[in-house]
Design an enzyme around this catalytic site. Sequence first.
Site, PDB file in Angstrom:
ATOM      1  N   LYS A 191       3.018   5.012  -3.085  1.00  0.00           N
ATOM      2  CA  LYS A 191       2.688   3.731  -2.441  1.00  0.00           C
ATOM      3  C   LYS A 191       3.935   3.056  -1.892  1.00  0.00           C
ATOM      4  O   LYS A 191       3.864   2.301  -0.911  1.00  0.00           O
ATOM      5  CB  LYS A 191       1.923   2.827  -3.408  1.00  0.00           C
ATOM      6  CG  LYS A 191       2.672   2.464  -4.688  1.00  0.00           C
ATOM      7  CD  LYS A 191       3.485   1.200  -4.588  1.00  0.00           C
ATOM      8  CE  LYS A 191       4.286   0.954  -5.842  1.00  0.00           C
ATOM      9  NZ  LYS A 191       5.086  -0.282  -5.771  1.00  0.00           N
ATOM     10  N   THR A 248       1.768  -3.857  -2.629  1.00  0.00           N
ATOM     11  CA  THR A 248       3.109  -3.508  -2.160  1.00  0.00           C
ATOM     12  C   THR A 248       3.184  -3.400  -0.645  1.00  0.00           C
ATOM     13  O   THR A 248       4.239  -3.633  -0.061  1.00  0.00           O
ATOM     14  CB  THR A 248       3.543  -2.174  -2.807  1.00  0.00           C
ATOM     15  OG1 THR A 248       3.350  -2.247  -4.210  1.00  0.00           O
ATOM     16  CG2 THR A 248       5.003  -1.886  -2.539  1.00  0.00           C
TER      17      THR A 248
END
Length: 333
Positions: A191, A248
């Site tokens: 990610k 994120t």
Amino acid sequence: MARAVQGIAVLGAGAWGTALALAAARAGRQVTLWCRRPEQAAALAESRENAAYLPGVTLPESVTITSAAADLAAAEATILAVPAQRLRGVLQALEPQLSAGPAILAAKGIELESGRLLDAVVAEALPGRPVAVLSGPTFAAEVAAGLPAAVTLATPEEARGAALVQALGSATFRPYWSGDVTGALVGGAVKNVVAIACGIVEGRGLGENARAALVTRGLAEIGRLGAALGARRETLMGLSGLGDLVLTATSPQSRNYALGRRIGAGETLAAAQGHSRGVSEGVATAAAVVRLAAARSVEMPIAEAVEAVLHRGADIDTAVAGLLARPFKAETH
């Protein structure tokens, strides 16, 4: 039934290590926070504040601050909150002093030199210790402030997982047990690479549609690599996969997203890294992911584009054009 955990050591006194020390203290544990540099330990012990990383947050007296490895031996579990690329060296140096209890990975990355997931790094550096993974959608400042957060705590043994959940969980810090260590590791590592891509798109002014597409197709890349390594789909659709990715890849609080945005706006990698005291794990992970994916014959065009921009001087507009020129195919691929 796994033994109850009362004492917890935290390796790494950056923002995340300090936040986890505070979370463990709120859960009623006796915490030892280990700093690599003696001068940092002395300053934190005197001020009870990590002004460099978490200004304004007071460390309670239940958190002992030290740089002495001997102070770590009594802990019944150890949280590993040092950056992924430094993890092996730190563990090898401290191994004789660390307890035989569970090692809880809080770093998110893939070791660049070996191409290994971090549980394998821990297994080699700390032979015989049980390994768990703590991962999920969290910003250190919010955890340190006691704001609500939920995370995955992955370990194969359900009884040990329950003991660690009990040791770290509180009204505002909610761990959920999973038996899928690989899924938690892959989601947490990849990610960060997708977040850099999303930041580049933002910095280039390519719009919210493009960012949403990257998040979605980035999740598909995480899923393909996870499947190749044996991760479970439901893990990657949970807190340590989709949840962590959404946080994120959409917030300027994210170091990886912020770094990508600066690069998209025209800064060099070195200049973009200079704006943050912490480590943007996605920089090294991009290269490690591309190598790992190639070895497993996994198609990851977004990760490849990020790696090319960061490490091989690829032109951003050319990299984006390459993604847009890919053949049309079914969304399930």
